[in-house]
Design an enzyme around this catalytic site. Structure first.
Site, short mmCIF file in Angstrom:
data_model
loop_
_atom_site.label_atom_id
_atom_site.label_comp_id
_atom_site.label_asym_id
_atom_site.label_seq_id
_atom_site.Cartn_x
_atom_site.Cartn_y
_atom_site.Cartn_z
N HIS A 33 0.85 -1.19 0.00
CA HIS A 33 0.00 0.00 0.00
C HIS A 33 0.89 1.25 0.00
O HIS A 33 2.13 1.13 -0.10
CB HIS A 33 -0.96 -0.04 1.20
N HIS A 36 4.02 1.37 2.20
CA HIS A 36 5.20 0.71 1.64
C HIS A 36 5.83 1.59 0.55
O HIS A 36 7.06 1.68 0.47
CB HIS A 36 4.80 -0.64 1.03
N1 LIG Z 1 1.22 3.05 7.39
C1 LIG Z 1 2.52 2.81 7.31
N2 LIG Z 1 3.40 3.84 7.29
C2 LIG Z 1 4.74 3.61 7.23
N3 LIG Z 1 5.29 2.38 7.17
C3 LIG Z 1 4.46 1.32 7.18
C4 LIG Z 1 3.03 1.48 7.25
N4 LIG Z 1 2.46 0.24 7.26
C5 LIG Z 1 3.47 -0.64 7.19
N5 LIG Z 1 4.66 0.00 7.15
C6 LIG Z 1 5.99 -0.61 7.15
O1 LIG Z 1 6.16 -1.43 6.02
C7 LIG Z 1 7.05 -2.50 6.34
C8 LIG Z 1 6.40 -3.79 5.96
O2 LIG Z 1 5.26 -3.98 6.76
P1 LIG Z 1 4.12 -5.03 6.47
O3 LIG Z 1 4.38 -5.65 5.14
O4 LIG Z 1 3.91 -5.87 7.65
O5 LIG Z 1 2.87 -4.08 6.25
P2 LIG Z 1 1.73 -3.76 7.25
O6 LIG Z 1 0.80 -2.86 6.56
O7 LIG Z 1 2.36 -3.32 8.55
O8 LIG Z 1 1.05 -5.15 7.42
P3 LIG Z 1 0.17 -5.65 8.62
O9 LIG Z 1 -1.17 -5.09 8.37
O10 LIG Z 1 0.27 -7.10 8.40
O11 LIG Z 1 0.82 -5.23 9.89
C9 LIG Z 1 7.32 -2.40 7.84
O12 LIG Z 1 8.55 -1.74 8.04
C10 LIG Z 1 6.16 -1.57 8.32
O13 LIG Z 1 6.44 -0.85 9.51
#
Ligand SMILES: Nc1ncnc2c1ncn2[C@@H]1O[C@H](COP(=O)(O)OP(=O)(O)OP(=O)(O)O)[C@@H](O)[C@H]1O
Ligand SMILES: CC(C)(CO)[C@@H](O)C(=O)[O-]
Ligand code: BAL
Length: 283
Positions: A33, A36
């Protein structure tokens, strides 16, 4: 598509050799999203080459958690990476990362890893740190980008890099939010329309707390709690105002940098959010 996609260790080795200059990595579990995408943009500003890893790591999921239903959107993820100018995506299957099944040797997240998220998800951070260590070894970046949204994870990765001399710089990226305040998260895809409205109470609570931060820890905790108790469909796991380095509760007389962390269940979905803030005293 100009992004190179590697699925095996050999493909990664070949593609990694071709990257030049400073290399940054952004690690993800897929279902990408705009949060990322922001990590990727920061990485591109900082480094000459950017690697994104997409790997749904079974080791960090408990037996009753959502591994089986976690959203898998690889095609769209690769498109996002291409659009954002990612040089290399490493998207291995579990048997590439764990060829012998569960590794007998793991990284221990220690006492910090047993608090908060670790208390609710036993073994979670051992699983996270083990895969992050493996991905750092495999991709060999000079710098790695992680989101503040997963504050405890970020802290533990920093500690691992320092304590075990990984020699990789860890950069934090502020939480990206929807315009109404909801922190972006792959798990937001689980939310029904009602859940999503309910979930806004988390960011509302953090903002209400921040508005009174100068009045000190008691006021901050009370303001956040008041918002959350007014929303009975939010089942709070924890709501804490802690020292960002130790994750210990800050005392009532405390002045300085703290972080307000919340975890809650909304419907069947467990969400986390947090807001770093300076509490007490003048602005
Ligand atoms: N809203 C956000 N803003 C900034 N960084 C983010 C955000 N959401 C996720 N990340 C970062 O993206 C990286 C990958 O995270 P991940 O793929 O688990 O996504 P997530 O949206 O956190 O998923 P989940 O919903 O499973 O927790 C991590 O370093 C996480 O902290
Ligand atoms: C860092 C990570 C990619 C390790 O699997 C994961 O915990 C995540 O997406 O935050
Ligand atoms: N986004 C942190 C990884 C996890 O919840 O498993």
């Amino acid at each position: 598509m100009s992004t190179v996609v590697a699925r095996t260790r050999d493909e990664l080795t070949v593609a990694r050799e071709k990257l030049t200059g400073t290399v940054a990595v952004v690690m993800t579990m897929g279902a990408l999203h705009s949060g990322h995408a922001e990590l990727v943009r920061r990485a591109r500003q900082r480094a000459d080459s950017v690697i994104v890893t997409i790997f749904l790591n079974p080791l960090q999921f408990g037996p009753n958690e959502d591994l089986a239903k976690y959203p898998r959107t690889l095609e769209a993820d690769l498109e996002l990476c291409d659009r954002e100018g990612v040089d290399l995506v490493f998207t291995p299957s579990p048997d590439v990362i764990y060829p012998g099944g569960d590794p007998g040797v793991k990284i221990s997240a220690g006492a910090l890893g047993a608090k908060l998220e670790g208390a609710s998800r036993p073994g979670h951070f051992d699983g996270v740190l083990t895969v992050v260590a493996k991905m750092l070894h495999l991709t060999r970046p000079q710098v790695a980008f992680f989101g503040q949204k997963d504050a405890q994870q970020l802290l533990l990765i920093r500690r691992m890099s320092q304590d075990l001399d990984f020699g990789c710089e860890i950069v934090a990226v502020p939480t990206v939010r929807e315009t109404d305040g909801l922190a972006l998260s792959s798990r937001n895809r689980y939310l029904t329309e009602l859940d999503r409205q309910t979930a806004l109470a988390l960011s509302r609570a953090l903002r209400a707390a921040e508005a009174v931060r100068r009045q000190g820890p008691s006021a901050v905790r009370r303001a956040a709690r008041d918002v959350l108790v007014a929303e009975p469909l939010v089942l709070v796991d924890y709501l804490v105002l802690v020292d960002p380095a130790s994750l210990d509760d800050v005392p009532e007389w405390f002045q300085g940098e703290a972080v307000l962390l919340v975890a809650a269940k909304v419907g069947t979905t467990r969400l986390i959010d947090n807001l770093p803030m300076v509490v007490g005293g003048p602005a």
